[in-house]
Design an enzyme around this catalytic site. Structure first.
Site, PDB file in Angstrom:
ATOM      1  N   SER A  34      16.004   7.737  62.565  1.00 37.55           N
ATOM      2  CA  SER A  34      17.843   7.652  62.786  1.00 37.55           C
ATOM      3  C   SER A  34      17.657   8.963  63.509  1.00 37.55           C
ATOM      4  O   SER A  34      18.510   9.826  64.181  1.00 37.55           O
ATOM      5  CB  SER A  34      18.352   6.665  62.051  1.00 37.55           C
ATOM      6  OG  SER A  34      18.621   7.531  60.745  1.00 37.55           O
ATOM      7  N   ASP A 320      29.256   7.465  61.856  1.00 40.41           N
ATOM      8  CA  ASP A 320      29.235   6.075  60.915  1.00 40.41           C
ATOM      9  C   ASP A 320      28.486   5.782  58.737  1.00 40.41           C
ATOM     10  O   ASP A 320      28.468   6.893  58.151  1.00 40.41           O
ATOM     11  CB  ASP A 320      28.477   5.161  61.650  1.00 40.41           C
ATOM     12  CG  ASP A 320      26.744   5.759  61.451  1.00 40.41           C
ATOM     13  OD1 ASP A 320      26.147   6.443  60.507  1.00 40.41           O
ATOM     14  OD2 ASP A 320      25.860   4.941  62.204  1.00 40.41           O
ATOM     15  N   HIS A 323      25.167   8.001  59.101  1.00 37.89           N
ATOM     16  CA  HIS A 323      25.290   9.667  60.358  1.00 37.89           C
ATOM     17  C   HIS A 323      25.913   9.888  60.568  1.00 37.89           C
ATOM     18  O   HIS A 323      26.942  10.132  59.844  1.00 37.89           O
ATOM     19  CB  HIS A 323      24.028   8.555  61.832  1.00 37.89           C
ATOM     20  CG  HIS A 323      23.108   7.504  61.942  1.00 37.89           C
ATOM     21  ND1 HIS A 323      23.645   6.790  61.748  1.00 37.89           N
ATOM     22  CD2 HIS A 323      21.766   7.998  61.094  1.00 37.89           C
ATOM     23  CE1 HIS A 323      22.462   5.884  61.186  1.00 37.89           C
ATOM     24  NE2 HIS A 323      21.874   6.002  61.179  1.00 37.89           N
TER      25      HIS A 323
END
Ligand SMILES: *[C@@H]1O[C@H](CO)[C@@H](O)[C@H](O)[C@H]1NC(C)=O
Ligand SMILES: *[C@@H]1O[C@H](CO)[C@@H](O)[C@H](O)[C@H]1NC(C)=O
Ligand SMILES: *[C@@H]1O[C@H](CO)[C@@H](O)[C@H](O)[C@H]1NC(C)=O
Ligand SMILES: *[C@@H]1O[C@H](CO)[C@@H](O)[C@H](O)[C@H]1NC(C)=O
Ligand SMILES: *[C@@H]1O[C@H](CO)[C@@H](O)[C@H](O)[C@H]1NC(C)=O
Length: 357
Positions: A34, A320, A323
């Site tokens: 991600s 978040d 990340h």
């Protein structure tokens, strides 16, 4: 635009222009999780936790578009590619597959295979149902390789790929999963598996023509808001950080070994652990007012439209629960691109891009 730059360099700098044109024209191929996913998971039937194609993700992206990037704006792949002088970050492979008419033209400009939740090990992210593991991403590159060969022929393809940058950012999810699933984790066992699997994946890419490897090691995973909840003092979860540091050493060992065995193989290894720790330990020097909480959502809940959202996003290290913010990614990208050997070794990404293979 690219063409006129090339002409300009050729006219005014002679042979140097040849290097520069190669640098601009070689596509970039991106693999990993991600941290560098630009929308792969939008096309997969994965759980909500590993999707990001909804607000407030993308709030600082052009038109506030939630593209599937796990960020308020651009991620680290976007930022590195821009620093290298490309106008666009390569799109997701699955996006290109779904836009068949431009597929052939676009793959010559680079492809991003990265998938949130994935790891170096095939089993990582299994709990998330179908994120694309690094192994599956390389299988997708095999397809792209055959498509490019069909368009350009074997020799030109080999030449193009040898000048391409292969950017890989993976490993954090292997650590997450291993610690989450194993009641009795063993660091040596983990490292043995990672070592042989990562080695084999990199060798596969080399066999397909990759020569320039830009490897981003894992951050201090134990310091993300989610894992800080495992420390009653709110400090970093040390076990995860120990794995992260050992992961770096394993990656360095693999790359040294491969580059001594494989002719023409070059690499840059970015120490994201070191870069991030420096920011955490000296946050105000870098302009961060908050290095332990999520700007959007919380340590235990995902960012979405109903979550709380901070207004001063450039003062947060974390976007978040896991990340980094766009600004934190930009700092890391700048360091990878032009940093000293303390952070990126044996050369930085700008030097790697300029290596004449
Ligand atoms: C994976 O998908 C299956 C079938 O849709 C579902 O039953 C299962 O709960 C999913 N597993 C996880 C961990 O999400
Ligand atoms: C790309 O290659 C794969 C595998 O060789 C093939 O099935 C596919 O049709 C190719 N796509 C294009 C657009 O040529
Ligand atoms: C929790 O954080 C403190 C302070 O940083 C640290 O000394 C301690 O080792 C951490 N504990 C765990 C379980 O990671
Ligand atoms: C946000 O809250 C509304 C109202 O409670 C609800 O209908 C919606 O499903 C929620 N959206 C998300 C993404 O949780
Ligand atoms: C890294 O990159 C910069 C910018 O391209 C270059 O000038 C510099 O010499 C490199 N730094 C080190 C320490 O190698």
């Amino acid at each position: 635009m690219r063409f006129s730059t090339w002409v300009f360099l050729f006219l005014f700098t002679g042979s140097v222009a040849i290097e520069a044109s190669k640098l601009f024209e070689a596509p970039v191929f991106i693999f990993g999780d991600s941290t560098v996913d630009v929308g792969t998971n939008n096309f997969l039937p994965v759980r909500q936790e590993i999707k990001a194609n909804f607000p407030y993700n993308g709030i600082d992206y052009p038109y506030s578009e939630p593209t599937g990037r796990f960020s308020n704006g651009y991620n680290i792949a976007d930022q590195i590619v821009r620093l290298l002088g490309y106008k666009r970050s390569p799109p997701a492979f699955l996006y290109l597959l779904n836009h068949a008419s431009s597929f052939k033209k676009k793959i010559l400009q680079g492809v991003n295979f990265a998938s949130g939740g994935s790891g170096i090990l095939d089993g990582t992210g299994g709990g998330f149902n179908n994120s694309m593991s690094l192994g599956k991403q390389i299988q997708q590159f095999v397809t792209v390789h055959s498509n490019i060969t069909e368009l350009r022929g074997t020799e030109e393809t080999a030449d193009m790929l040898s000048n391409s940058l292969f950017l890989i950012s993976a490993g954090s999810n292997d650590i997450f999963d291993y610690l989450r699933i194993n009641g009795n984790p063993s660091l040596p066992d983990f490292l043995t598996t990672i070592h042989s699997t990562y080695h084999d994946h990199l060798k596969s890419l080399y066999d397909l023509g990759a020569r320039k490897f830009g490897i981003i090691s894992v951050p201090p995973t134990g310091c993300c808001p989610l894992l800080r909840t495992k420390n009653s003092t709110g400090g970093c979860f040390e076990v995860a950080n120990e794995y992260a540091q050992s992961f770096y050493n394993a990656a360095e060992d693999i790359l040294r070994q491969l580059s001594s065995e494989l002719p023409g193989m070059t690499y840059s290894l970015g120490n994201l652990y070191e870069m991030t720790m420096i920011v955490i330990e000296d946050q105000y020097a870098f302009g961060f007012k908050n290095i332990d909480r999520a700007c959007c959502g919380s340590a235990l809940s995902q960012c979405n439209q109903n979550a709380s959202l901070c207004w001063n996003r450039d003062e947060y290290l974390f976007w978040d629960w896991v990340h980094p913010t766009q600004l934190a990614s930009r700092l890391a990208a700048l360091t990878l691109y032009g940093g000293s050997t303390r952070f990126v070794t044996p050369m930085n990404f700008s030097q790697l891009a300029g290596v004449d293979v």
